[in-house]
Design a protein around this motif. Structure first.
Motif, PDB file in Angstrom:
ATOM      1  N   PHE A 209      63.422 -79.435  35.418  1.00  0.00           N
ATOM      2  CA  PHE A 209      63.261 -80.868  35.669  1.00  0.00           C
ATOM      3  C   PHE A 209      62.379 -81.111  36.892  1.00  0.00           C
ATOM      4  CE2 PHE A 209      64.589 -84.641  38.089  1.00  0.00           C
ATOM      5  CZ  PHE A 209      64.207 -85.623  37.180  1.00  0.00           C
ATOM      6  N   GLY A 210      61.414 -82.004  36.727  1.00  0.00           N
ATOM      7  CA  GLY A 210      60.631 -82.488  37.859  1.00  0.00           C
ATOM      8  C   GLY A 210      59.324 -81.762  38.084  1.00  0.00           C
ATOM      9  N   LYS A 211      58.390 -82.467  38.708  1.00  0.00           N
ATOM     10  CA  LYS A 211      57.078 -81.887  38.978  1.00  0.00           C
ATOM     11  C   LYS A 211      57.159 -80.703  39.928  1.00  0.00           C
ATOM     12  CE  LYS A 211      55.603 -85.077  42.697  1.00  0.00           C
ATOM     13  NZ  LYS A 211      56.933 -85.696  42.919  1.00  0.00           N
ATOM     14  N   GLU A 212      58.223 -80.660  40.723  1.00  0.00           N
ATOM     15  CA  GLU A 212      58.402 -79.564  41.674  1.00  0.00           C
ATOM     16  C   GLU A 212      58.692 -78.239  40.983  1.00  0.00           C
ATOM     17  OE1 GLU A 212      59.475 -83.525  43.157  1.00  0.00           O
ATOM     18  OE2 GLU A 212      60.338 -82.302  41.558  1.00  0.00           O
TER      19      GLU A 212
ATOM     20  N   VAL B  11      70.022 -93.941  51.118  1.00  0.00           N
ATOM     21  CA  VAL B  11      69.962 -92.652  51.805  1.00  0.00           C
ATOM     22  C   VAL B  11      68.804 -92.668  52.795  1.00  0.00           C
ATOM     23  CG1 VAL B  11      69.754 -90.160  51.549  1.00  0.00           C
ATOM     24  CG2 VAL B  11      70.912 -91.507  49.771  1.00  0.00           C
ATOM     25  N   LYS B  12      69.109 -92.643  54.055  1.00  0.00           N
ATOM     26  CA  LYS B  12      68.094 -92.742  55.100  1.00  0.00           C
ATOM     27  C   LYS B  12      67.072 -91.610  54.972  1.00  0.00           C
ATOM     28  CE  LYS B  12      67.559 -92.981  60.143  1.00  0.00           C
ATOM     29  NZ  LYS B  12      66.582 -94.084  60.078  1.00  0.00           N
ATOM     30  N   GLY B  13      65.806 -91.983  54.863  1.00  0.00           N
ATOM     31  CA  GLY B  13      64.724 -91.013  54.836  1.00  0.00           C
ATOM     32  C   GLY B  13      64.382 -90.437  53.476  1.00  0.00           C
ATOM     33  N   LYS B  14      65.276 -90.583  52.491  1.00  0.00           N
ATOM     34  CA  LYS B  14      65.080 -89.920  51.194  1.00  0.00           C
ATOM     35  C   LYS B  14      63.863 -90.460  50.444  1.00  0.00           C
ATOM     36  CE  LYS B  14      66.244 -87.566  47.419  1.00  0.00           C
ATOM     37  NZ  LYS B  14      66.016 -86.113  47.303  1.00  0.00           N
ATOM     38  N   LEU B  15      63.743 -91.780  50.317  1.00  0.00           N
ATOM     39  CA  LEU B  15      62.614 -92.345  49.564  1.00  0.00           C
ATOM     40  C   LEU B  15      61.302 -92.128  50.298  1.00  0.00           C
ATOM     41  CD1 LEU B  15      64.145 -95.623  48.092  1.00  0.00           C
ATOM     42  CD2 LEU B  15      63.775 -93.419  46.962  1.00  0.00           C
ATOM     43  N   ASP B  16      61.328 -92.162  51.625  1.00  0.00           N
ATOM     44  CA  ASP B  16      60.119 -91.858  52.391  1.00  0.00           C
ATOM     45  C   ASP B  16      59.656 -90.438  52.114  1.00  0.00           C
ATOM     46  OD1 ASP B  16      60.071 -94.354  53.548  1.00  0.00           O
ATOM     47  OD2 ASP B  16      61.155 -93.729  55.357  1.00  0.00           O
TER      48      ASP B  16
ATOM     49  N   GLU C 286      56.122 -86.360  49.282  1.00  0.00           N
ATOM     50  CA  GLU C 286      55.923 -85.320  48.280  1.00  0.00           C
ATOM     51  C   GLU C 286      54.887 -85.741  47.235  1.00  0.00           C
ATOM     52  OE1 GLU C 286      57.741 -81.903  47.576  1.00  0.00           O
ATOM     53  OE2 GLU C 286      57.034 -82.374  49.596  1.00  0.00           O
ATOM     54  N   SER C 287      54.940 -87.005  46.843  1.00  0.00           N
ATOM     55  CA  SER C 287      53.958 -87.509  45.881  1.00  0.00           C
ATOM     56  C   SER C 287      52.553 -87.468  46.472  1.00  0.00           C
ATOM     57  CB  SER C 287      54.308 -88.939  45.456  1.00  0.00           C
ATOM     58  OG  SER C 287      55.499 -88.941  44.691  1.00  0.00           O
TER      59      SER C 287
END
Length: 197
Positions: free
Chosen positions: A185-188, A59-64, A69-70
């Motif tokens: 679910f998740g830190k968010e 997925v383009k851009g997703k991991l970046d 966010e981290s």
């Protein structure tokens, strides 16, 4: 008094982030924290889930964006000791069984602090048995007792049961939280967790 249940595995860097932030939430809300050890690899297997680095690889851009966010989270909460472990991903079954043993020995906090620091601050290979035992010893834990306990059917079955029960409750990853029957679910979601408490 409200209780926050944290479904936890050392394998998740987001579990590290949350564990560092949650104490102030617990203090503000005058709540209790319950740590429930689960095996993240087991959750993935039972639910068909995948780690983000695999699931979103194409997925383009997703991991970046995930990394952005981290970085924002680290900056917001001054978590400057965090280091992404070069040995990631690791098999956490030994240290997760060790956590259940630590709970039974009433040394949960010391144990979690030591293992989280080794894994997400000091870049240790925490699926190497010698490294794990050395980490326990440096923290002043009874490494031989914990090691023996991790080999017992009682501890092995407890981790399996926690993981299976977690899936039955709708859990698919870590960090997951419960306030009563409400799942987050998740830190968010920590803001929502605090509101629920």
């Amino acid at each position: 008094m409200a209780q926050l249940e944290f479904m936890f595995d050392f394998a998740s860097p987001n579990a590290y982030f949350c564990y560092k932030v949650i104490p102030k939430i617990i203090e503000r809300k005058e709540s209790d924290l319950k740590i429930t050890p689960v095996l993240l690899g087991g959750l993935f297997k039972l639910t068909g889930n995948q780690p983000p680095m695999i699931a979103f690889a194409e997925v383009k851009g997703k991991l970046d964006y995930e990394m952005l966010e981290s970085r924002r989270f680290i900056e917001k909460y001054s978590l400057s000791n965090f280091r992404f472990n070069p040995h990631f991903p690791m098999n956490t079954i030994m240290i997760m069984r060790g956590l259940i043993a630590a709970q039974k020995l009433d040394v949960q906090s010391v144990y979690i602090d030591a293992v989280l620091s080794a894994m997400w601050e000091n870049e240790q290979k925490m699926d190497d048995a010698d490294t794990v035992v050395e980490t326990w010893e440096k923290a002043g834990l009874d490494s031989q007792t914990i090691l023996t306990m991790t080999q017992s059917d009682d501890i092995k079955n407890a981790l399996k049961e926690n993981t299976s029960l977690a899936v039955n409750r709708g859990i698919f990853g870590v960090p997951t939280f419960f306030v009563g029957s409400e799942m987050f679910f998740g830190k968010e979601r920590l803001g929502q967790v605090e509101d629920a408490l």
